[in-house]
Design an enzyme around this catalytic site. Structure first.
Site, PDB file in Angstrom:
ATOM      1  N   CYS A   3       0.872  -1.170   0.000  1.00  0.00           N
ATOM      2  CA  CYS A   3       0.000   0.000   0.000  1.00  0.00           C
ATOM      3  C   CYS A   3       0.907   1.217   0.000  1.00  0.00           C
ATOM      4  O   CYS A   3       2.115   1.108  -0.115  1.00  0.00           O
ATOM      5  CB  CYS A   3      -0.936  -0.013   1.209  1.00  0.00           C
ATOM      6  N   HIS A 147      17.253  -9.627 -29.716  1.00  0.00           N
ATOM      7  CA  HIS A 147      16.356 -10.077 -28.653  1.00  0.00           C
ATOM      8  C   HIS A 147      16.740  -9.432 -27.326  1.00  0.00           C
ATOM      9  O   HIS A 147      17.895  -9.071 -27.101  1.00  0.00           O
ATOM     10  CB  HIS A 147      16.414 -11.606 -28.524  1.00  0.00           C
ATOM     11  N   SER A 278       3.955 -15.615 -23.373  1.00  0.00           N
ATOM     12  CA  SER A 278       3.809 -15.835 -21.934  1.00  0.00           C
ATOM     13  C   SER A 278       2.852 -14.832 -21.305  1.00  0.00           C
ATOM     14  O   SER A 278       2.338 -15.067 -20.212  1.00  0.00           O
ATOM     15  CB  SER A 278       5.178 -15.761 -21.247  1.00  0.00           C
ATOM     16  N   HIS A 377       9.346 -15.147 -15.004  1.00  0.00           N
ATOM     17  CA  HIS A 377       8.843 -15.462 -16.334  1.00  0.00           C
ATOM     18  C   HIS A 377       7.977 -16.708 -16.227  1.00  0.00           C
ATOM     19  O   HIS A 377       8.202 -17.565 -15.370  1.00  0.00           O
ATOM     20  CB  HIS A 377      10.017 -15.702 -17.288  1.00  0.00           C
ATOM     21  N   GLU A 379       8.038 -19.212 -17.842  1.00  0.00           N
ATOM     22  CA  GLU A 379       8.774 -20.427 -18.181  1.00  0.00           C
ATOM     23  C   GLU A 379       9.571 -21.001 -17.015  1.00  0.00           C
ATOM     24  O   GLU A 379      10.239 -22.023 -17.170  1.00  0.00           O
ATOM     25  CB  GLU A 379       9.755 -20.146 -19.329  1.00  0.00           C
ATOM     26  N   CYS A 509      21.746 -17.014 -21.109  1.00  0.00           N
ATOM     27  CA  CYS A 509      21.666 -18.062 -22.122  1.00  0.00           C
ATOM     28  C   CYS A 509      22.991 -18.191 -22.866  1.00  0.00           C
ATOM     29  O   CYS A 509      23.458 -17.220 -23.474  1.00  0.00           O
ATOM     30  CB  CYS A 509      20.549 -17.737 -23.110  1.00  0.00           C
TER      31      CYS A 509
END
Length: 588
Positions: A3, A147, A278, A377, A379, A509
Site C-alpha cells: 500500500c 532479442h 507468456s 517469467h 517459463e 543463455c
C-alpha cells in the site's frame, strides 16, 4: 508494504531465552495498528516458531473482504510485513547467502558481486565503439534486430547506437521479423539478427514472403546458435504429442511463440494451432474453452510453462467465483474444474536458462528476499512460479513475459515517485539477466524525468547456489599465483556463488551469448567488402525450401500467428479457427 504507507521493522534476539523481540512503526496510523498486532503476536516466539507462522491466521481476523475493516491493500501490507518479520528472524539465526544485485539511481549504478559488475560494466558503452558501429550501419544500410536476452555489452552499444541510426530494434521474438520488414521497406539492404537460429530463420522467411528477397540476413556466428526449447518442438517426442492431439476430436494446439515457423506450419497441418506468448497464454486458453466448451487444449513445447498453467488452473478451481470472473467473465469454479482434465501439456521441453530458478535457488530467494518484489517469467520451474504467485497475491509479485516484468517494475516505481519521501525498491529478477539493460534505461529515464535522487531500484540476480567458483584472488603485484600440488596454477573464478556449474550458474543463455559485439562488428565489416559475401555464406540462416499444405513455410507458419493477432485485437478466437477446431476431425 503493498500500500502507500511506509513501515519499518526491527528484530533482535533475547539472549536470556533465545526468543525474538520485534519492534515496528509506520507513517500511517492504521498500518501502525496492524504492525502492533504482529509485534504482539510474534514477539517472544523462537525464530523457528516465527518462521512457521502461517499467513492464513491473518484472514481469520476478518480485516479484509466486503465486510472488512480495512482496504485490501492494507491486508496485503499486513501479509508483507509478516514476510519482513520472518526474513529478519531468519537472518538472526543463519548466514543466508546474498545474490548479486545492481542498485540503480538517477545518475549512477552500484553493482554488488562479480556477476552484477559484469552486467553493469557495459551499460555505459564506449563512445568510440558506438560511433563506429552507427557509422558502419548507416554507410552500408544495415538494420539490426536483437532479442531482449542479448548480453548487456551488446545491448548497451546497440541502445546507444540507436540514437544515431534508427534501424536498430530490441524486443522479444514476436516482433523481430516485423521490425526487419519495416527496415527493408525503409531501404536497408541487409539485416543482422542477434538471437538464436529460429529467430534469424523467421526473419529470412518473413522478408521473402513480403517480397524482400534481395535483402540479406545474417546471423552472428558461423556455428549453429541453438535453442533448447525450439529444438524440443522439432523432436520425435513432440511429433507423437501432436499425433495424439490430431487423433482427438475438438483439439487446439497452443504453441509458444519461441519456436520456428517450420514448427508452427507443420503443427497446424496436423491440428488447429494458435501461437501464444507468456503474457497472453492464460487468456488464450480460457477464451478457447469459453468458445468451445468440449475442447481439448494441447500446450507445448515448454514443460515448465505447461506445469505452471496446470497449477494456476488448479488453484483457480478452488478460488471464489468473483475472483475467477475478474480474470475471465465466462468462467467460474465449475468451468475451471471441467477444463482441467482436458488441459494437456508436453512434458519434455525446457529452457536451459529458466531451469536454474528451482530447488535451492528458490529456497534462498524465500529465505533472504521474501519481502522483496518477486518477478518470474512464465517459463520458470514450479518452485519459482509458486513463490511469485504468492507474492502476486500480496501485491508484491509479477508472473508473465519480459514485457510484463518491465511494466511491473515501472508501475511500482511510478507509485514510489508519487510519494513525497525517498524509497528503495528491491526486485528479484526471475528471468534472463540480459533484460537488465532495458530495466536500467527505463528506471533511469523515469528517475530523471521526476528529478528524484532519493528513490532507488535494486535488481537482484538469482544464481545457482551450487555454482563452482572461488573467491576472487587479491594477489599483490609480483606475488606468485596460488597453485595446486604439482605446480598447476589456479585461475580464480568469479565471486562465491556466482560461477558456472552443470546446473547453470546464472540466468544467462549460452546460445544468446554467441551474439557478441565483436561478431556484430565483424559481420558488418564484411558486408559489401571484397570477398565479403563468400566469407559470410556460413552466417546466413537456413532458408526454408519446404512447402506445407501447398504453402511456403512462411505463409503456413504465419497462420497460427495470425490467429493469435486476431485474438489480441478482438479478444475472441476467429470463426475460421473455431470452425477448424470443430470440423478438422470430422473431415479427416
Amino acid at each position: 508494504m503493498g500500500c502507500s504507507a511506509q513501515a519499518w521493522v526491527h528484530a533482535s534476539i533475547d539472549a536470556a531465552n533465545g526468543t525474538v523481540r520485534f519492534a515496528a512503526a509506520s507513517d500511517s496510523d492504521i498500518t501502525s495498528g496492524l504492525a502492533a498486532v504482529l509485534v504482539a503476536a510474534l514477539s517472544g516466539l523462537t525464530p523457528a516458531e516465527v518462521l512457521d507462522a502461517d499467513a492464513s491466521w491473518l484472514r481469520a481476523l476478518g480485516l479484509g473482504g466486503a465486510a472488512g475493516a480495512v482496504a485490501a491493500s492494507r491486508v496485503n501490507g499486513f501479509a508483507n510485513m509478516l514476510e519482513a518479520m520472518k526474513r529478519r528472524a531468519r537472518m538472526l539465526t543463519a548466514e543466508v547467502p546474498r545474490f548479486p544485485s545492481l542498485l540503480i539511481s538517477k545518475d549512477s549504478l552500484e553493482p554488488q558481486g562479480a556477476f552484477a559488475e559484469a552486467q553493469a560494466q557495459y551499460l555505459r558503452p564506449d563512445v568510440a565503439t558506438v560511433d563506429r558501429l552507427a557509422a558502419t550501419l548507416r554507410e552500408k544500410q544495415i538494420g539490426v534486430v536483437a532479442h531482449f536476452y542479448m548480453d548487456p555489452q551488446v545491448q548497451g552499444v546497440l541502445s546507444a547506437a540507436a540514437e544515431q541510426w534508427p534501424h536498430i530494434h530490441i524486443s522479444d521474438s514476436l516482433v523481430m521479423a516485423d521490425a526487419a520488414v519495416k527496415m527493408a521497406e525503409a531501404g536497408c539492404r541487409a539485416v543482422g539478427v542477434l538471437g538464436v537460429d529460429f529467430m534469424s530463420e523467421n526473419v529470412r522467411a518473413i522478408l521473402d514472403e513480403a517480397g524482400h528477397t534481395d535483402v540479406q540476413v545474417y546471423r552472428m556466428s558461423s556455428s549453429p546458435i541453438g535453442c533448447s526449447l525450439a529444438e524440443a518442438a522439432e523432436s520425435a517426442a513432440y511429433d507423437r504429442f501432436l499425433s495424439e492431439a490430431a487423433a482427438t476430436p475438438n483439439s487446439l494446439h497452443v504453441v509458444y511463440i519461441n519456436t520456428s515457423l517450420l514448427t508452427k506450419a507443420t503443427a497446424d497441418a496436423l491440428v488447429p494451432t494458435i501461437t501464444c506468448t507468456s503474457s497472453n497464454v492464460v487468456q488464450t486458453i480460457l477464451q478457447a474453452f469459453a468458445q468451445v466448451p468440449e475442447l481439448t487444449v494441447w500446450y507445448g513445447p515448454d514443460t515448465y510453462m505447461g506445469r505452471n498453467l496446470a497449477q494456476l488452473f488448479t488453484m483457480l478451481a478452488s478460488a471464489d467465483d468473483a475472483d475467477i470472473k475478474a480474470l475471465h467473465p465466462a468462467h467460474d469454479r465449475a468451468t475451471i474444474r471441467a477444463l482441467l482434465p482436458r488441459l494437456r501439456y508436453f512434458d519434455a521441453g525446457t529452457c536451459i536458462v529458466h531451469h536454474i530458478f528451482g530447488g535451492e535457488t528458490c529456497e534462498l530467494v524465500r529465505a533472504r528476499y521474501g519481502d522483496a518484489y518477486l518477478t518470474a517469467h512464465f517459463e520458470v520451474p514450479g518452485e519459482m512460479f509458486t513463490l511469485a504467485m504468492e507474492a502476486k497475491a500480496r501485491g508484491m509479485g509479477c508472473v508473465g513475459s519480459t514485457s510484463n516484468i518491465l511494466d511491473f517494475i515501472a508501475g511500482k516505481l511510478e507509485g514510489a515517485l508519487a510519494a513525497p519521501y525517498g524509497d528503495r525498491l528491491q526486485f528479484v529478477l526471475g528471468t534472463e539477466a540480459g533484460m537488465i539493460t532495458s530495466i536500467v534505461r527505463k528506471v533511469q529515464a523515469m528517475l530523471a524525468a521526476a528529478g528524484r535522487d532519493d528513490v532507488e531500484v535494486e535488481v537482484v540476480f538469482p544464481v545457482a547456489p551450487q555454482s563452482i567458483s572461488t573467491p576472487r584472488q587479491a594477489v599483490a603485484p609480483g606475488a606468485a599465483p596460488l597453485s595446486l600440488p604439482g605446480g598447476l596454477s589456479i585461475v580464480p573464478g568469479p565471486a562465491g556463488g556466482e560461477g558456472c556449474s552443470l546446473e547453470g550458474g546464472c540466468a544467462a543463455c549460452p546460445y544468446m551469448r554467441m551474439n557478441t559485439l565483436d561478431a556484430l562488428l565483424g559481420v558488418c565489416g564484411r558486408v559489401g567488402a571484397p570477398g565479403g559475401e563468400a566469407a559470410l555464406a556460413a552466417f546466413k540462416p537456413r532458408a526454408y525450401a519446404e512447402r506445407v499444405g501447398g504453402k511456403t513455410v512462411a505463409a503456413a507458419g504465419c497462420v497460427p500467428i495470425l490467429h493469435m493477432r486476431h485474438f489480441s485485437q478482438k479478444k475472441v478466437l476467429g470463426d475460421v479457427l473455431v470452425d477448424d477446431i470443430r470440423g478438422r476431425h470430422a473431415s479427416a
